[in-house]
Enzyme design. Structure first.
Site, short mmCIF file in Angstrom:
data_model
loop_
_atom_site.label_atom_id
_atom_site.label_comp_id
_atom_site.label_asym_id
_atom_site.label_seq_id
_atom_site.Cartn_x
_atom_site.Cartn_y
_atom_site.Cartn_z
N VAL A 73 0.83 -1.21 0.00
CA VAL A 73 0.00 0.00 0.00
C VAL A 73 0.87 1.25 0.00
O VAL A 73 2.00 1.26 0.47
CB VAL A 73 -1.00 0.02 1.18
CG1 VAL A 73 -1.90 -1.21 1.12
CG2 VAL A 73 -0.32 0.13 2.51
N ASP A 74 0.29 2.29 -0.55
CA ASP A 74 1.01 3.55 -0.70
C ASP A 74 0.60 4.53 0.39
O ASP A 74 -0.08 4.16 1.36
CB ASP A 74 0.76 4.12 -2.10
CG ASP A 74 -0.72 4.42 -2.36
OD1 ASP A 74 -1.49 4.60 -1.40
OD2 ASP A 74 -1.09 4.48 -3.54
N ALA A 75 1.04 5.76 0.25
CA ALA A 75 0.77 6.77 1.28
C ALA A 75 -0.73 7.05 1.41
O ALA A 75 -1.16 7.59 2.43
CB ALA A 75 1.52 8.06 0.95
#
Lengths: 145, 145, 145, 145
Positions: D13-15
């Protein structure tokens, strides 16, 4: 220690056909997520709902033997230190094929609330209970680190 | 030391908005590729044409302050030890914004011919020359590691 | 189109010595960050301070020739469509060595406010201005997609 | 189709807290390794011992709904086309929680011998047998691609 079984995948290996040295910490994090799977909602719930995380403050790695594509890593995970707001995880990688040691890693964290600022907090009881149940010696203690 | 400038990218940061602890070794490898850019054909030529690589045998990381998306890392790279078939690289990460230290990493390698078997060889003269030109003290020496 | 120059790094290539097919979208995102660098505070400011992001809704990739470790990719970035709340980016990868095409990618996004829920919003004027300045035809139009 | 179950991990997952758009192709490759697990020695044996690989020539992705940390992806994998030296894999991602579709991906490959040069070869019989057993329609056929 709890054992996490992880087949080496194509994207783990580099142009030399062995697991890239930086990937070991990614595998440690996977093992850590498995280690804390017993938390209510799992490790992801801790991060996403309780907004509690374990930022690293130090890591030490001994690379003992390479892992190749097709190998399976067995990652034994335990805890060598539990402080008021900190803990140290230990990962011992073995090759499933012959049981031979592959790598040993020590990973020191602080327990924090994740927000705009990162604030240390006391280790929550449910985390502490899992860690207390899986004590293991410090693998680098003999080298006086 | 040679300085490698590396803006933090979106894919470096995790759900907490800071560079993921495992990514630091990826950034070290980028800095190492830049450090050895002066080799004829660059570091890639060493790997792909000369089939020489530097597998890691140990790494130690002190995480000092987080890096966030939008920050720029300055990675000072040097060498604290050169042996007959081995070497130790040192990376000091600073935040370009304020110069504050972010992380310190020590990365010990052996020099090998990459083939079906991995065979240690003497450090080639051109590698040695670059390393000799960028000596730096061992950042973890004081802790007797 | 704006050109982003990106040397292939060791971690981009797989056990076959060529850039892993999944990595191309990572390189596109780097090119996109460079494309929007002219925003006040850069692309990271858009994400971290304004909490605006561009989640993908579709992507199409034509892989034309492999990239190897040691190659340098030139990534020409432009925009083939700008809607009220959406846009389509186009990336044309060339090999710096001989200029030969490497890959063509079309990347369709919506513009959203990033919060617990993800809400579409009108394309902000500063984003729109950068995109309007770099119009390019749809590379897959001939195939009637 | 064969189903590969894959919990979303922290590093996926990203920010924004959702699986990064580039990661979907990594997950496809994992599903592909699982799809071909029935080969003698598994997919890794194909690559490492037989030196046969499946470089991508095209990919198309429809992102339908986000995956968040804590979600589990179910990836149904099948084959929509088998040619003399090529094949097209199809991946349908669902969210285990509610069964809702998450993404649909079509991945076209050629079958090659991996050496200094990359040479197309006829699809080996054991690969063909697995693929024949898991035929699925082309998910993008309706859009005339």
């Amino acid at each position: 220690m709890l054992t996490y079984r992880r087949p080496v995948r194509f994207e783990d290996v580099d142009a030399a056909g062995i697991v890239f040295f930086a990937r070991y910490l990614n595998l440690c994090h996977e093992a850590m997520e498995a280690f804390f799977a017993g938390l209510k909602g799992g490790y992801s719930h801790l991060i996403m709902q309780r907004h509690i995380g374990l930022p690293a403050v130090a890591a030490q790695i001994a690379y003992i033997a390479p892992l190749r594509y097709g190998d399976v890593a067995l990652i034994d995970t335990g805890v060598s230190h539990i402080g008021k707001t900190s803990c140290t995880l230990v990962y011992r990688f073995r090759n499933e094929h012959n049981g031979a040691p592959v790598a040993t890693i020590r990973h020191s964290c602080v327990v924090c609330v994740l927000s705009e600022t990162i604030q240390k907090i006391a280790v929550p009881d449910d985390l502490r209970a899992i860690m207390e149940a899986h004590r293991t010696p410090d693998p680098f203690a003999a080298t006086a680190v």
